[in-house]
Design a protein around this motif. Structure first.
Motif, PDB file in Angstrom:
ATOM      1  N   GLU A 112     -14.544 -25.884  -5.274  1.00 24.27           N
ATOM      2  CA  GLU A 112     -14.560 -26.806  -4.135  1.00 24.27           C
ATOM      3  C   GLU A 112     -13.135 -27.154  -3.681  1.00 24.27           C
ATOM      4  OE1 GLU A 112     -17.181 -27.630  -2.574  1.00 24.27           O
ATOM      5  OE2 GLU A 112     -18.802 -27.120  -3.961  1.00 24.27           O
ATOM      6  N   GLU A 113     -12.233 -26.186  -3.769  1.00 22.03           N
ATOM      7  CA  GLU A 113     -10.839 -26.456  -3.414  1.00 22.03           C
ATOM      8  C   GLU A 113     -10.694 -26.883  -1.948  1.00 22.03           C
ATOM      9  OE1 GLU A 113     -11.848 -23.848  -5.097  1.00 22.03           O
ATOM     10  OE2 GLU A 113     -10.868 -24.089  -7.054  1.00 22.03           O
ATOM     11  N   THR A 114     -11.457 -26.267  -1.065  1.00 21.43           N
ATOM     12  CA  THR A 114     -11.371 -26.643   0.348  1.00 21.43           C
ATOM     13  C   THR A 114     -11.755 -28.101   0.533  1.00 21.43           C
ATOM     14  OG1 THR A 114     -11.919 -24.393   1.033  1.00 21.43           O
ATOM     15  CG2 THR A 114     -12.181 -26.117   2.681  1.00 21.43           C
ATOM     16  N   PHE A 115     -12.825 -28.506  -0.113  1.00 16.04           N
ATOM     17  CA  PHE A 115     -13.276 -29.894  -0.038  1.00 16.04           C
ATOM     18  C   PHE A 115     -12.228 -30.847  -0.588  1.00 16.04           C
ATOM     19  CE2 PHE A 115     -15.508 -33.109  -2.832  1.00 16.04           C
ATOM     20  CZ  PHE A 115     -15.551 -34.095  -1.851  1.00 16.04           C
ATOM     21  N   THR A 116     -11.694 -30.562  -1.775  1.00 15.62           N
ATOM     22  CA  THR A 116     -10.741 -31.491  -2.381  1.00 15.62           C
ATOM     23  C   THR A 116      -9.424 -31.528  -1.617  1.00 15.62           C
ATOM     24  OG1 THR A 116     -10.082 -29.768  -3.984  1.00 15.62           O
ATOM     25  CG2 THR A 116     -11.765 -31.355  -4.681  1.00 15.62           C
ATOM     26  N   ARG A 117      -9.019 -30.415  -1.038  1.00 20.30           N
ATOM     27  CA  ARG A 117      -7.801 -30.407  -0.219  1.00 20.30           C
ATOM     28  C   ARG A 117      -7.978 -31.280   1.021  1.00 20.30           C
ATOM     29  NH1 ARG A 117      -6.565 -24.777   1.697  1.00 20.30           N
ATOM     30  NH2 ARG A 117      -4.793 -25.832   2.707  1.00 20.30           N
ATOM     31  N   LEU A 118      -9.134 -31.185   1.651  1.00 21.34           N
ATOM     32  CA  LEU A 118      -9.399 -32.009   2.828  1.00 21.34           C
ATOM     33  C   LEU A 118      -9.555 -33.478   2.455  1.00 21.34           C
ATOM     34  CD1 LEU A 118     -11.845 -30.004   5.129  1.00 21.34           C
ATOM     35  CD2 LEU A 118      -9.522 -30.741   5.651  1.00 21.34           C
ATOM     36  N   LEU A 119     -10.187 -33.729   1.309  1.00 20.18           N
ATOM     37  CA  LEU A 119     -10.369 -35.102   0.858  1.00 20.18           C
ATOM     38  C   LEU A 119      -9.018 -35.785   0.678  1.00 20.18           C
ATOM     39  CD1 LEU A 119     -12.575 -37.148  -0.027  1.00 20.18           C
ATOM     40  CD2 LEU A 119     -12.191 -36.370  -2.378  1.00 20.18           C
ATOM     41  N   ALA A 120      -8.044 -35.025   0.222  1.00 20.90           N
ATOM     42  CA  ALA A 120      -6.702 -35.574   0.015  1.00 20.90           C
ATOM     43  C   ALA A 120      -6.028 -35.941   1.336  1.00 20.90           C
ATOM     44  CB  ALA A 120      -5.844 -34.575  -0.745  1.00 20.90           C
ATOM     45  N   LEU A 121      -6.558 -35.434   2.456  1.00 22.27           N
ATOM     46  CA  LEU A 121      -5.979 -35.723   3.767  1.00 22.27           C
ATOM     47  C   LEU A 121      -6.754 -36.791   4.532  1.00 22.27           C
ATOM     48  CD1 LEU A 121      -5.358 -32.059   5.061  1.00 22.27           C
ATOM     49  CD2 LEU A 121      -3.662 -33.616   4.074  1.00 22.27           C
ATOM     50  N   ALA A 122      -7.851 -37.253   3.970  1.00 21.36           N
ATOM     51  CA  ALA A 122      -8.772 -38.120   4.715  1.00 21.36           C
ATOM     52  C   ALA A 122      -8.092 -39.356   5.295  1.00 21.36           C
ATOM     53  CB  ALA A 122      -9.949 -38.512   3.833  1.00 21.36           C
ATOM     54  N   GLN A 123      -7.541 -40.203   4.438  1.00 19.03           N
ATOM     55  CA  GLN A 123      -6.991 -41.472   4.915  1.00 19.03           C
ATOM     56  C   GLN A 123      -5.657 -41.304   5.647  1.00 19.03           C
ATOM     57  OE1 GLN A 123      -8.508 -41.324   1.840  1.00 19.03           O
ATOM     58  NE2 GLN A 123     -10.264 -42.545   2.482  1.00 19.03           N
ATOM     59  N   THR A 124      -4.834 -40.421   5.152  1.00 18.49           N
ATOM     60  CA  THR A 124      -3.476 -40.318   5.699  1.00 18.49           C
ATOM     61  C   THR A 124      -3.382 -39.462   6.962  1.00 18.49           C
ATOM     62  OG1 THR A 124      -3.015 -38.449   4.226  1.00 18.49           O
ATOM     63  CG2 THR A 124      -2.416 -40.648   3.439  1.00 18.49           C
ATOM     64  N   VAL A 125      -4.349 -38.571   7.172  1.00 16.59           N
ATOM     65  CA  VAL A 125      -4.269 -37.650   8.311  1.00 16.59           C
ATOM     66  C   VAL A 125      -5.537 -37.669   9.172  1.00 16.59           C
ATOM     67  CG1 VAL A 125      -3.958 -35.252   9.042  1.00 16.59           C
ATOM     68  CG2 VAL A 125      -2.686 -36.123   7.073  1.00 16.59           C
ATOM     69  N   LEU A 126      -6.653 -37.331   8.586  1.00 15.72           N
ATOM     70  CA  LEU A 126      -7.869 -37.089   9.372  1.00 15.72           C
ATOM     71  C   LEU A 126      -8.404 -38.326  10.083  1.00 15.72           C
ATOM     72  CD1 LEU A 126      -9.817 -34.645   7.016  1.00 15.72           C
ATOM     73  CD2 LEU A 126      -8.023 -34.167   8.698  1.00 15.72           C
ATOM     74  N   GLU A 127      -8.219 -39.501   9.475  1.00 17.86           N
ATOM     75  CA  GLU A 127      -8.737 -40.719  10.099  1.00 17.86           C
ATOM     76  C   GLU A 127      -7.727 -41.390  11.027  1.00 17.86           C
ATOM     77  OE1 GLU A 127     -10.145 -43.229   6.968  1.00 17.86           O
ATOM     78  OE2 GLU A 127     -11.741 -41.858   6.370  1.00 17.86           O
ATOM     79  N   GLN A 128      -6.608 -40.737  11.271  1.00 17.41           N
ATOM     80  CA  GLN A 128      -5.542 -41.340  12.076  1.00 17.41           C
ATOM     81  C   GLN A 128      -5.666 -41.042  13.568  1.00 17.41           C
ATOM     82  OE1 GLN A 128      -3.258 -43.469  10.708  1.00 17.41           O
ATOM     83  NE2 GLN A 128      -4.493 -43.185   8.861  1.00 17.41           N
ATOM     84  N   ASN A 129      -6.471 -40.070  13.949  1.00 16.87           N
ATOM     85  CA  ASN A 129      -6.549 -39.691  15.363  1.00 16.87           C
ATOM     86  C   ASN A 129      -7.991 -39.410  15.765  1.00 16.87           C
ATOM     87  OD1 ASN A 129      -5.535 -39.090  17.927  1.00 16.87           O
ATOM     88  ND2 ASN A 129      -5.183 -36.933  17.434  1.00 16.87           N
ATOM     89  N   VAL A 130      -8.885 -40.331  15.392  1.00 14.75           N
ATOM     90  CA  VAL A 130     -10.291 -40.240  15.761  1.00 14.75           C
ATOM     91  C   VAL A 130     -10.718 -41.583  16.348  1.00 14.75           C
ATOM     92  CG1 VAL A 130     -10.856 -38.508  14.017  1.00 14.75           C
ATOM     93  CG2 VAL A 130     -11.031 -40.936  13.436  1.00 14.75           C
ATOM     94  N   THR A 131     -11.878 -41.602  16.978  1.00 16.88           N
ATOM     95  CA  THR A 131     -12.365 -42.846  17.565  1.00 16.88           C
ATOM     96  C   THR A 131     -12.986 -43.736  16.498  1.00 16.88           C
ATOM     97  OG1 THR A 131     -14.585 -41.984  18.009  1.00 16.88           O
ATOM     98  CG2 THR A 131     -12.885 -41.601  19.696  1.00 16.88           C
ATOM     99  N   VAL A 132     -13.149 -44.996  16.837  1.00 10.22           N
ATOM    100  CA  VAL A 132     -13.810 -45.926  15.923  1.00 10.22           C
ATOM    101  C   VAL A 132     -15.227 -45.447  15.625  1.00 10.22           C
ATOM    102  CG1 VAL A 132     -14.711 -48.274  15.684  1.00 10.22           C
ATOM    103  CG2 VAL A 132     -12.434 -47.906  16.653  1.00 10.22           C
TER     104      VAL A 132
END
Length: 223
Positions: A112-132
Motif C-alpha cells: 500500500e505504498e501509494t496509499f501511505t505516500r498520499l496519506l503523508a501529504l494529506a494535511q500539508t498538501v492535499l487539503e490546502q487547495n480544495v473547497t470546504v
C-alpha cells in the motif's frame, strides 16, 4: 400514455450518463495514480493526466478543479479500501494481544505504498487547495470509517474504550505518515545509508510500525 413512455426513455439515458461520468472519473483517478507512482505529486501536472486519458485539459478540470482535489479523491478511495482490508482482518473472532494487533495493522499496509505516500501529504498538501465542501466530504467518510474500525478494535482488545480506540487510530495515522516519510528517501541519501555506520538511520517501515504500535498499546493497557 405518451408522458409515461417519455419518462421510461429519459431514466435509462440519465443512468447511462451517470455511468459514463463515473467511468471517466475513475479513468482520471487511475491516470493520476499511475503518474504519481512513476514520479511524485510535485511532478504530476494536470496536463499529464489529460494526456494519459486522451481528454482535453479543460475536461479534467470539470471533474476536479485542482490537482489537490484530484489526489484527495484518490486518497479517499485508497483510504476506504485500506479500512475495508483492515476491518476484514479485525473481524476475526477472539481476543488478541497488542503485538498481534500491531502486526496485523502493519501487514495490512503491505503493498500500500501509494496509499501511505498520499496519506503523508494529506494535511500539508492535499487539503490546502480544495473547497470546504470537498474537505468536509472527505472528513465525514473518514469519521464513519473510524467508527467502524474503532468498534472492531475494542472487540479484539477489551481494554480499549471508544476514546482510546479513536486515539489509537489517530496515532497509527501519525506513525504511518512519519515512518513512510522516513522510509522513502532520496536516491543520494539511500546510497549514504548503505554505509555500515549509518545502520541506526535506516528505517524498516513494517518492523518499525509494528514495534511502535505495540509500545503504544502497552501504554494504553497500563492506564
Amino acid at each position: 400514455m405518451v408522458g409515461a413512455l417519455a419518462e421510461k426513455r429519459i431514466v435509462p439515458l440519465r443512468a447511462r450518463r451517470d455511468e459514463d461520468k463515473e467511468a471517466r472519473r475513475r479513468e482520471l483517478l487511475d491516470a493520476a495514480r499511475a503518474l504519481f507512482e512513476a514520479t511524485s505529486f510535485a511532478e504530476v501536472k494536470m496536463a499529464d493526466v489529460a494526456a494519459r486519458t486522451g481528454l482535453a485539459k479543460g475536461t479534467v478540470f470539470l471533474y476536479f478543479p485542482t490537482k489537490e482535489a484530484l489526489f484527495l479523491a484518490l486518497l479517499d478511495d485508497l483510504l476506504t479500501a485500506w479500512f475495508a482490508k483492515l476491518n476484514g482482518r479485525l473481524a476475526q473472532d477472539g481476543t488478541w494481544t497488542g503485538h498481534q494487533l500491531a502486526r496485523s495493522v502493519a501487514e495490512s499496509l503491505e503493498g500500500e505504498e501509494t496509499f501511505t505516500r498520499l496519506l503523508a501529504l494529506a494535511q500539508t498538501v492535499l487539503e490546502q487547495n480544495v473547497t470546504v465542501a470537498q474537505a468536509r466530504a472527505f472528513k465525514e467518510r473518514v469519521l464513519v470509517a473510524m467508527g467502524t474500525t474503532s468498534a472492531l478494535l475494542q472487540a479484539r482488545l477489551p481494554f480499549l474504550t471508544p476514546e482510546t480506540a479513536g486515539q489509537l487510530i489517530r496515532c497509527v495515522h501519525a506513525l504511518v505518515t512519519g515512518l513512510r516519510q522516513m522510509a522513502d528517501i532520496a536516491p543520494v541519501a539511500r546510497e549514504v545509508l548503505t554505509l555500515p555506520h549509518m545502520a541506526p538511520l535506516r528505517v524498516d517501515f513494517r518492523a518499525e510500525l509494528t514495534a511502535a504500535i505495540t509500545t503504544l498499546l502497552r501504554g494504553l493497557e497500563a492506564r
